[in-house]
Design a protein around this motif. Structure first.
Motif, PDB file in Angstrom:
ATOM      1  N   ASN A   9     -52.168  53.539  62.604  1.00  0.00           N
ATOM      2  CA  ASN A   9     -51.417  53.622  61.356  1.00  0.00           C
ATOM      3  C   ASN A   9     -50.522  52.386  61.214  1.00  0.00           C
ATOM      4  OD1 ASN A   9     -49.837  54.387  59.126  1.00  0.00           O
ATOM      5  ND2 ASN A   9     -48.433  55.561  60.426  1.00  0.00           N
ATOM      6  N   PRO A  10     -50.760  51.559  60.172  1.00  0.00           N
ATOM      7  CA  PRO A  10     -49.936  50.356  60.011  1.00  0.00           C
ATOM      8  C   PRO A  10     -48.582  50.634  59.366  1.00  0.00           C
ATOM      9  CG  PRO A  10     -51.561  50.480  58.256  1.00  0.00           C
ATOM     10  CD  PRO A  10     -51.838  51.640  59.177  1.00  0.00           C
ATOM     11  N   GLY A  11     -48.361  51.895  58.953  1.00  0.00           N
ATOM     12  CA  GLY A  11     -47.111  52.234  58.285  1.00  0.00           C
ATOM     13  C   GLY A  11     -47.110  51.836  56.822  1.00  0.00           C
ATOM     14  N   GLU A  12     -46.021  52.181  56.123  1.00  0.00           N
ATOM     15  CA  GLU A  12     -45.894  51.783  54.732  1.00  0.00           C
ATOM     16  C   GLU A  12     -45.722  50.269  54.638  1.00  0.00           C
ATOM     17  OE1 GLU A  12     -43.905  54.039  56.163  1.00  0.00           O
ATOM     18  OE2 GLU A  12     -43.854  55.889  54.980  1.00  0.00           O
ATOM     19  N   THR A  13     -46.153  49.711  53.538  1.00  0.00           N
ATOM     20  CA  THR A  13     -46.021  48.261  53.359  1.00  0.00           C
ATOM     21  C   THR A  13     -44.555  47.836  53.379  1.00  0.00           C
ATOM     22  OG1 THR A  13     -46.133  48.645  50.961  1.00  0.00           O
ATOM     23  CG2 THR A  13     -48.167  47.988  52.082  1.00  0.00           C
ATOM     24  N   PHE A  14     -43.666  48.730  52.942  1.00  0.00           N
ATOM     25  CA  PHE A  14     -42.245  48.391  52.924  1.00  0.00           C
ATOM     26  C   PHE A  14     -41.533  48.770  54.225  1.00  0.00           C
ATOM     27  CE2 PHE A  14     -43.131  52.320  50.556  1.00  0.00           C
ATOM     28  CZ  PHE A  14     -42.473  53.257  51.325  1.00  0.00           C
ATOM     29  N   GLU A  15     -42.250  49.422  55.152  1.00  0.00           N
ATOM     30  CA  GLU A  15     -41.681  49.784  56.452  1.00  0.00           C
ATOM     31  C   GLU A  15     -42.808  49.819  57.483  1.00  0.00           C
ATOM     32  OE1 GLU A  15     -38.619  53.115  58.368  1.00  0.00           O
ATOM     33  OE2 GLU A  15     -39.178  53.192  56.257  1.00  0.00           O
ATOM     34  N   PRO A  16     -43.346  48.653  57.856  1.00  0.00           N
ATOM     35  CA  PRO A  16     -44.524  48.607  58.737  1.00  0.00           C
ATOM     36  C   PRO A  16     -44.229  49.132  60.137  1.00  0.00           C
ATOM     37  CG  PRO A  16     -43.617  46.409  58.407  1.00  0.00           C
ATOM     38  CD  PRO A  16     -42.891  47.313  57.464  1.00  0.00           C
ATOM     39  N   LEU A  17     -45.301  49.593  60.779  1.00  0.00           N
ATOM     40  CA  LEU A  17     -45.231  50.106  62.146  1.00  0.00           C
ATOM     41  C   LEU A  17     -46.182  49.328  63.041  1.00  0.00           C
ATOM     42  CD1 LEU A  17     -45.212  54.012  61.720  1.00  0.00           C
ATOM     43  CD2 LEU A  17     -43.362  52.605  62.649  1.00  0.00           C
ATOM     44  N   PHE A  18     -45.865  49.338  64.321  1.00  0.00           N
ATOM     45  CA  PHE A  18     -46.723  48.731  65.327  1.00  0.00           C
ATOM     46  C   PHE A  18     -47.010  49.773  66.413  1.00  0.00           C
ATOM     47  CE2 PHE A  18     -43.943  45.516  63.494  1.00  0.00           C
ATOM     48  CZ  PHE A  18     -44.866  44.601  63.008  1.00  0.00           C
ATOM     49  N   ASP A  19     -48.232  49.758  66.897  1.00  0.00           N
ATOM     50  CA  ASP A  19     -48.657  50.649  67.983  1.00  0.00           C
ATOM     51  C   ASP A  19     -48.542  52.132  67.629  1.00  0.00           C
ATOM     52  OD1 ASP A  19     -49.257  48.487  69.546  1.00  0.00           O
ATOM     53  OD2 ASP A  19     -47.374  48.529  70.674  1.00  0.00           O
ATOM     54  N   ASN A  20     -48.630  52.475  66.356  1.00  0.00           N
ATOM     55  CA  ASN A  20     -48.664  53.895  65.969  1.00  0.00           C
ATOM     56  C   ASN A  20     -50.120  54.351  66.017  1.00  0.00           C
ATOM     57  OD1 ASN A  20     -47.771  55.861  63.008  1.00  0.00           O
ATOM     58  ND2 ASN A  20     -48.092  56.458  65.121  1.00  0.00           N
ATOM     59  N   ILE A  21     -50.511  54.904  67.156  1.00  0.00           N
ATOM     60  CA  ILE A  21     -51.919  55.204  67.437  1.00  0.00           C
ATOM     61  C   ILE A  21     -52.078  56.681  67.782  1.00  0.00           C
ATOM     62  CG2 ILE A  21     -53.884  54.666  68.927  1.00  0.00           C
ATOM     63  CD1 ILE A  21     -52.592  51.912  69.389  1.00  0.00           C
ATOM     64  N   THR A  22     -53.053  57.314  67.125  1.00  0.00           N
ATOM     65  CA  THR A  22     -53.382  58.716  67.392  1.00  0.00           C
ATOM     66  C   THR A  22     -54.723  58.800  68.094  1.00  0.00           C
ATOM     67  OG1 THR A  22     -52.149  59.503  65.468  1.00  0.00           O
ATOM     68  CG2 THR A  22     -53.841  60.961  66.353  1.00  0.00           C
ATOM     69  N   ASP A  23     -54.745  59.444  69.244  1.00  0.00           N
ATOM     70  CA  ASP A  23     -55.966  59.666  70.018  1.00  0.00           C
ATOM     71  C   ASP A  23     -56.181  61.175  70.071  1.00  0.00           C
ATOM     72  OD1 ASP A  23     -58.099  59.691  71.726  1.00  0.00           O
ATOM     73  OD2 ASP A  23     -57.152  58.471  73.286  1.00  0.00           O
ATOM     74  N   MET A  24     -57.262  61.662  69.459  1.00  0.00           N
ATOM     75  CA  MET A  24     -57.416  63.102  69.261  1.00  0.00           C
ATOM     76  C   MET A  24     -58.819  63.565  69.624  1.00  0.00           C
ATOM     77  SD  MET A  24     -56.701  65.265  65.709  1.00  0.00           S
ATOM     78  CE  MET A  24     -55.065  64.548  65.580  1.00  0.00           C
ATOM     79  N   LEU A  25     -58.889  64.708  70.276  1.00  0.00           N
ATOM     80  CA  LEU A  25     -60.145  65.390  70.578  1.00  0.00           C
ATOM     81  C   LEU A  25     -60.072  66.779  69.981  1.00  0.00           C
ATOM     82  CD1 LEU A  25     -62.886  65.460  72.155  1.00  0.00           C
ATOM     83  CD2 LEU A  25     -61.593  66.430  74.080  1.00  0.00           C
TER      84      LEU A  25
END
Length: 634
Positions: free
Chosen positions: A263-279
């Motif tokens: 998830n890169p986050g909102e363009t006005f509040e970007p995120l880094f390393d927001n990663i979901t690993d799901m089974l």
């Protein structure tokens, strides 16, 4: 206001019925061989979702939409929800990118029907069995794969009478694929396009004697149209059936999906390393019985998930020193029997048992673990429904459900309606019913706003509709509805802190129109429109929604073009912000051989006018995208 609206709806339906009746009479005079919906437009008019037994859709008081396998196949979509968002009036699905919906913060795939749906108010099902994550209560949209659906039946309006909690706004029942003909049949697809998007699918079915099996495997990958928006998923599905006798059938189904979403986050509040690993996995087993005057099923289901999420960090922040982890489950038993007591009568009685819950914790990199929640909830219900036909023209429907939840207690759910078929090709319906939703575990026990004393949300829905065959392959439907919701769960400030409270109320009303016209064997048109008025801003609930499609076949070529208009869509309600946009898509395909054995080559483009828009605030959707591929049928 309610009285004036209902009077207006009644007048509108009376006018529509008068026009339709006149049209049918004229059509019958000019075309004496025409008259039934099936012969005119060639669709399967039998549904099971609205009653749990096979009935003609025109005798069910509720509004039920059906999306066939052919329409799903022709879309060339790997995910099922975008197909439904186009083809079902009043239904809207949030999206955020090229492919995949993701999970956790920044995730999309919320399903709304008539403005009701956020926070798991629309129930998703596989073959009549509920599917949602036991901890947070919401469905997992990437679990719904187009290749595994034989058809989809959607109740547009409350389905809590039959299915209990989470069916407050409606029901989406994905009826999974299994072979219908003897022998071995299969299909495979490969696609490639914009942003290094790759999609692969293979599925095959075998029917021999009493056994039938269908197996499929899907894999999608994309770099994403924004930096740090990679998505990949692999899904597997197995459906095994055994016809033990003319009256008894056994079925076992298993699905398994593994996905990684950034998830890169909102363009006005970007995120880094927001990663979901799901089974995610589901398993079910059913025993169906069908005798002359008695039919029903015993169903056992279990779905579960294992999640690891890095919540990421923003600009100027340090990376987090922990990962969020959770496991969840949702399992149960459903049993129902239908009895034909006398001519024109159908009585269905059933009982349900469900247990859902999970465990969540933060796992720190230094080895420490901090529990957030570890609990579950049990609920049980019983219901009875009766359908009675009178003079082969009127069908009365009514029933009641009582559901007991160990957390909040009991809930009564009544519903009643009538369907009137004055002549072949005409259906006039009215229904009133209650929908409700149990608080999920997040709302009850997790984080600062948690409130263990929450009660269920509920609403009363009124709807009236007319469906009319106008002759020469044209069918038109009109539905008007009024929804009065109460006890909505909202976050408020109580004694200086945020707390979930049963304080919200809402009123939704609107009109839905749908039409399908088989102009000729080579040319088909379809369109739908929905208007929604709400008394307060609601996310993912557009005021206007229009979809129109044309399909033209010439020789071995097929050309498809469609348009979707979304108007008055709130993407932010805190600081009110609306979006309106129009999208144009097209697809050209060439068939070598046939759908039984052949090769279909295609290219399709979406958002061909390069429209800039967003559905989730801060998540701009892609501009022009192009995909090419082939389908192999064997």
């Amino acid at each position: 206001m309610k009285r004036g609206f209902l009077i207006g709806v009644t007048r509108l339906l009376m006018v529509a019925l008068t026009v339709c009746a006149a049209s049918v009479e004229l059509s019958a005079q000019n075309n004496p061989q025409e008259g039934t919906l099936d012969t005119l437009i060639g669709i399967d008019n039998v549904v099971v979702t609205a009653t749990k037994v096979s009935v003609n859709r025109n005798t069910v008081a509720s509004s039920v939409s059906v999306v066939s396998r052919d329409k799903i196949e022709n879309s060339s979509e790997s995910a099922l929800l975008p197909v439904l968002s186009h083809r079902i009036p009043g239904l809207f699905v949030t999206e955020r990118g090229m492919t995949g919906f993701g999970g956790s913060s920044g995730g999309a795939g919320a399903v709304n029907i008539r403005g009701v749906g956020q926070t798991n108010k629309v129930l998703m099902m596989f073959d009549g069995q509920p599917q949602w994550a036991g901890l947070f209560g919401h469905s997992i949209p990437d679990s719904y794969v187009a290749s595994d659906a034989d058809r989809v039946e959607v109740i547009r309006g409350p389905g809590s009478l039959l299915y209990g909690s989470n069916a407050m706004g409606g029901v989406v029942n994905i009826i999974t694929r299994q072979p219908h003909e003897d022998g071995f049949h299969g299909d495979a697809r490969i696609m490639y396009g914009s942003y290094n998007t790759q999609k692969y699918m293979i599925g095959a079915g075998q029917k021999s004697g009493k056994w039938s099996t269908y197996v499929s495997l899907n894999h999608d990958y994309t770099d994403g149209h924004r930096d740090y928006s990679e998505f990949k998923i692999t899904n597997g599905f197995v459906n095994v059936g055994y016809q033990a006798s003319d009256a008894i059938k056994l079925n076992g189904r298993v699905t398994l999906g593994k996905f990684l979403s950034e998830n890169p986050g909102e363009t006005f509040e970007p995120l880094f390393d927001n990663i979901t690993d799901m089974l995610r996995g589901t398993a079910s087993f059913s025993v169906e019985n069908k005798f002359d005057k008695v039919s029903g099923a015993l169903q056992l289901f279990y779905n579960w998930g294992v999640h690891e999420i890095n919540d990421g960090y923003g600009v100027g922040e340090l990376p987090r020193d922990y990962l969020f982890n959770s496991t969840d489950h949702n399992y149960g038993v459903m049993f129902y029997q239908n009895f034909s007591l006398f001519e024109g009568n159908s009585l269905t009685a059933g009982i349900d048992y469900k247990n859902w819950g999970g465990h969540a914790w933060n796992a720190y990199f230094d080895g420490e673990e901090k529990d957030i929640i570890d609990t579950d909830v049990t609920e049980a219900a019983g219901y009875v429904i009766m359908q009675q036909s009178l003079w082969d023209k009127i069908t009365l429907n009514g029933g009641v459900r009582y559901e007991y939840n160990e957390t909040y207690g009991g809930e009564w759910v009544p519903q009643a309606g009538v369907a009137y078929n004055p002549q072949p090709g005409t259906a006039l319906k009215f229904t009133v019913g209650k929908g409700f939703r149990s608080p999920n575990l997040r709302e009850l026990y997790m984080y600062v706003p948690a409130n263990p004393d929450l009660k269920p949300e509920n609403m009363i829905s009124y709807e009236a509709s007319v469906e009319q065959v106008l002759g020469r392959g044209l069918v038109v439907g009109l539905t008007a509805f009024y929804i009065d919701g109460d006890n909505m769960i909202q976050m408020e400030v109580v004694d200086g802190r945020k707390k979930n409270m049963n304080t919200g109320a809402f009123t939704n009303k609107g009109v839905e129109v749908e039409a399908e016209w088989a102009v000729s064997r080579a040319f088909n048109l379809a369109a739908n429109y929905s208007y929604l008025h709400t008394d307060k801003p609601l996310l993912a609930a557009p005021e206007h929604k229009v979809f129109a499609e044309a399909v033209y076949k010439f020789g071995r070529f097929t050309f498809m073009a469609d348009m979707q208009y979304i108007g008055g869509l709130y993407v932010n309600t805190t600081v009110p912000k609306k979006e309106s946009y129009t999208l144009f898509d097209a697809k050209l395909s060439y068939m070598i051989g046939s759908r039984s054995k052949g090769l279909n080559l295609f290219v399709k483009g979406e958002n061909l006018t390069d429209r800039e828009y967003c559905i989730n605030d801060g998540f701009p959707m892609p501009g022009v995208t192009v995909m090419g591929g082939m389908n192999l049928y064997f």
